[in-house]
Design an enzyme around this catalytic site. Structure first.
Site, PDB file in Angstrom:
ATOM      1  N   CYS A  80      32.646  -8.013  -4.775  1.00  0.00           N
ATOM      2  CA  CYS A  80      31.436  -8.387  -4.605  1.00  0.00           C
ATOM      3  C   CYS A  80      31.679  -8.613  -6.461  1.00  0.00           C
ATOM      4  CB  CYS A  80      30.743  -6.913  -5.064  1.00  0.00           C
ATOM      5  SG  CYS A  80      29.577  -6.652  -5.028  1.00  0.00           S
ATOM      6  N   HIS A 178      30.810  -6.701   1.155  1.00  0.00           N
ATOM      7  CA  HIS A 178      31.742  -5.390   0.844  1.00  0.00           C
ATOM      8  C   HIS A 178      32.821  -5.658   2.086  1.00  0.00           C
ATOM      9  CE1 HIS A 178      30.926  -3.867  -3.061  1.00  0.00           C
ATOM     10  NE2 HIS A 178      29.220  -4.484  -3.109  1.00  0.00           N
ATOM     11  N   GLU A 180      35.267  -3.232   2.217  1.00  0.00           N
ATOM     12  CA  GLU A 180      35.439  -1.795   3.362  1.00  0.00           C
ATOM     13  C   GLU A 180      34.328  -0.639   3.198  1.00  0.00           C
ATOM     14  OE1 GLU A 180      34.604  -3.639  -0.393  1.00  0.00           O
ATOM     15  OE2 GLU A 180      33.585  -2.064  -1.517  1.00  0.00           O
TER      16      GLU A 180
END
Lengths: 196, 251
Positions: A80, A178, A180
């Site tokens: 990001c 993202h 994650e």
């Protein structure tokens, strides 16, 4: 458990915890650090980022990380804002970046809602990070600035216009989304990074 | 294409989910961590946890919960309830939440939105608002719709956006609990007036209602609680239905 030594760079401008937890779900206990020596010795480095570019860059400079990151030889993954800071500059706060990717980060024109927030599809994936990831898979984005398509683009997404969802140049990898927070697809992308 | 989001909302009290929840396949249906995992597996795009205890002494329980959820959940989640300072937010984000939602505290002190946006970024600041439509206008209410404020909804939302809110969660008190559909007319007006994402809340009763919230209400996301908790609507089925209605969803 993987014995890999993965270090997440902590410069007080990243959602470090969710990246750490995502790696733990893959069986990797990552260190969170801003110590130059620890980062240099890592097998792999993750450079996350949430927040405002100028402020984040200031934090990197305070700790000398702006000098260290470009020297790293092991695989580095920017996420990001981390990816945007790896570019030449950002329109956000008129910020000079680390210059690892020769491209400027631009602000989305106000033709639709900004931030670009939510699940969007990636396509034209290239490089090892996307092994086993199908064309048009959904990943999670939250950002108001974007990196235009360029020679280092390894996947693209369309919102307002087509832009870089990920980049790669030598040992430097980066994604705008993202991983994650991108469900099973994101876990697989992170796992591909671990396996590099 | 950017997908429309489906967001289950979990009410939390003393670290447990409240309202009866009918998930027969769960070991402990009151455990928010188990539920969060189950929803993520079913294809929820995001989750919202609303802490309805929100007393000062119970904050520690909430933070422990946020941390446990963050460890298992691989989709974004928002935490709301009783947040009134930068310090509250710093703790919740540090525990692993992706966004926070503020409601009454922002109405009482609008500067809070500005402070949070400046320190943590707009992307993690969700402004939740409960409003009721009377004969002449939509009015903002406090404390879960019990206290009228005299503040006009549209004025308040414009101010919230100007101050740096990253997203709006709008609950219509006229529709909440009715299961007769979302407040589509108001949603569409808000969505066109603002340039930040809008989450529709209040009124979900069947799958068509979600399609309407996106197509007629122009919402970017739709939130519901009981229809998901009681399995009246199952998320995989809902998403397939939305897709058949030409609404972009993540499958």
């Amino acid at each position: 458990m993987s014995k890999q030594n993965i270090v997440i760079i902590d410069y007080k401008a990243g959602n470090v915890q969710s990246v750490k937890y995502a790696l733990e779900r893959l069986g990797v206990y990552a260190k969170v650090s801003n110590c130059e020596e620890t980062i240099r010795q890592a097998d792999k480095v993750i450079f996350p980022g949430v927040g405002e570019a100028a402020w984040a860059m200031k934090k990197l400079k305070e700790t000398g990380l702006d000098q260290l990151i470009p020297q790293l030889k092991q695989p580095v993954l920017g996420i990001c804002l981390g990816m945007q800071l790896m570019c030449t500059s950002s329109e956000e706060g008129d910020t000079k970046g680390l210059g690892l990717f020769p491209v400027k980060t631009l602000k989305f024109p106000a033709e639709d809602k900004v931030p670009h927030m939510g699940w969007n599809q990636i396509r034209q994936q290239k490089a090892e990070l996307f092994n086993g990831i199908k064309e048009n898979s959904f990943v999670y984005f939250v950002h108001s600035y974007y990196v235009p398509l360029n020679e280092h683009t390894t996947s693209e997404t369309h919102y307002i216009r087509s832009f870089s969802a990920s980049l790669q140049k030598a040992n430097f990898y980066a994604c705008q989304f993202h991983p994650e927070k991108s469900g099973d697809i994101g876990q697989e992308i992170l796992n591909n990074f671990i396996k590099l | 294409m950017l997908a429309k989001r489906i967001i289950p909302c979990l009410d939390i009290k003393d670290g447990r989910t409240v309202k009866g929840i009918n998930f027969v396949d769960l070991k402990d249906a009151g455990d928010p961590v188990e539920l969060a995992k189950a929803y993520a597996e079913q294809g929820a795009d995001e989750l919202i946890f609303l802490d309805i205890t929100a007393t000062h002494e119970k904050r520690k329980t909430l933070l422990e919960l946020v941390e446990k959820v963050a460890q298992v959940l691989n989709i974004p989640f928002t935490v709301g309830g009783g947040i009134s300072s930068c310090e509250d937010v710093a703790q919740i984000l540090k525990a692993g939440a992706d966004k926070i939602a503020i409601n009454s505290s922002a109405v009482r002190r609008p500067e809070l939105i500005t402070e949070l946006a400046n320190r943590f970024g707009s992307q993690c600041v969700v402004l939740a608002v409960d409003a009721r439509e009377t004969e002449d206008a939509w009015e903002v209410y406090l404390n879960g719709g019990r206290i009228p404020t005299g503040i006009k909804l549209f004025d308040w939302l414009k101010e919230a956006e100007r101050r740096g809110a990253g997203e709006i969660l709008f609950t219509s008190m006229n529709h909440d609990g009715t299961k007769n559909g979302f407040a589509n007319k108001a949603l569409a007006e808000i969505s066109e007036m603002l340039s930040i994402p809008l989450i529709a809340s209040g009124g979900a009763g069947n799958m068509q209602h979600f399609a309407d919230a996106f197509a007629k209400g122009k919402a970017d996301a739709a939130l519901a609680a009981s229809v998901f908790h009681y399995k009246e609507i199952e998320i995989p089925k809902l998403k397939n239905y939305l897709k058949s209605e030409s609404i972009p969803v993540r499958l």
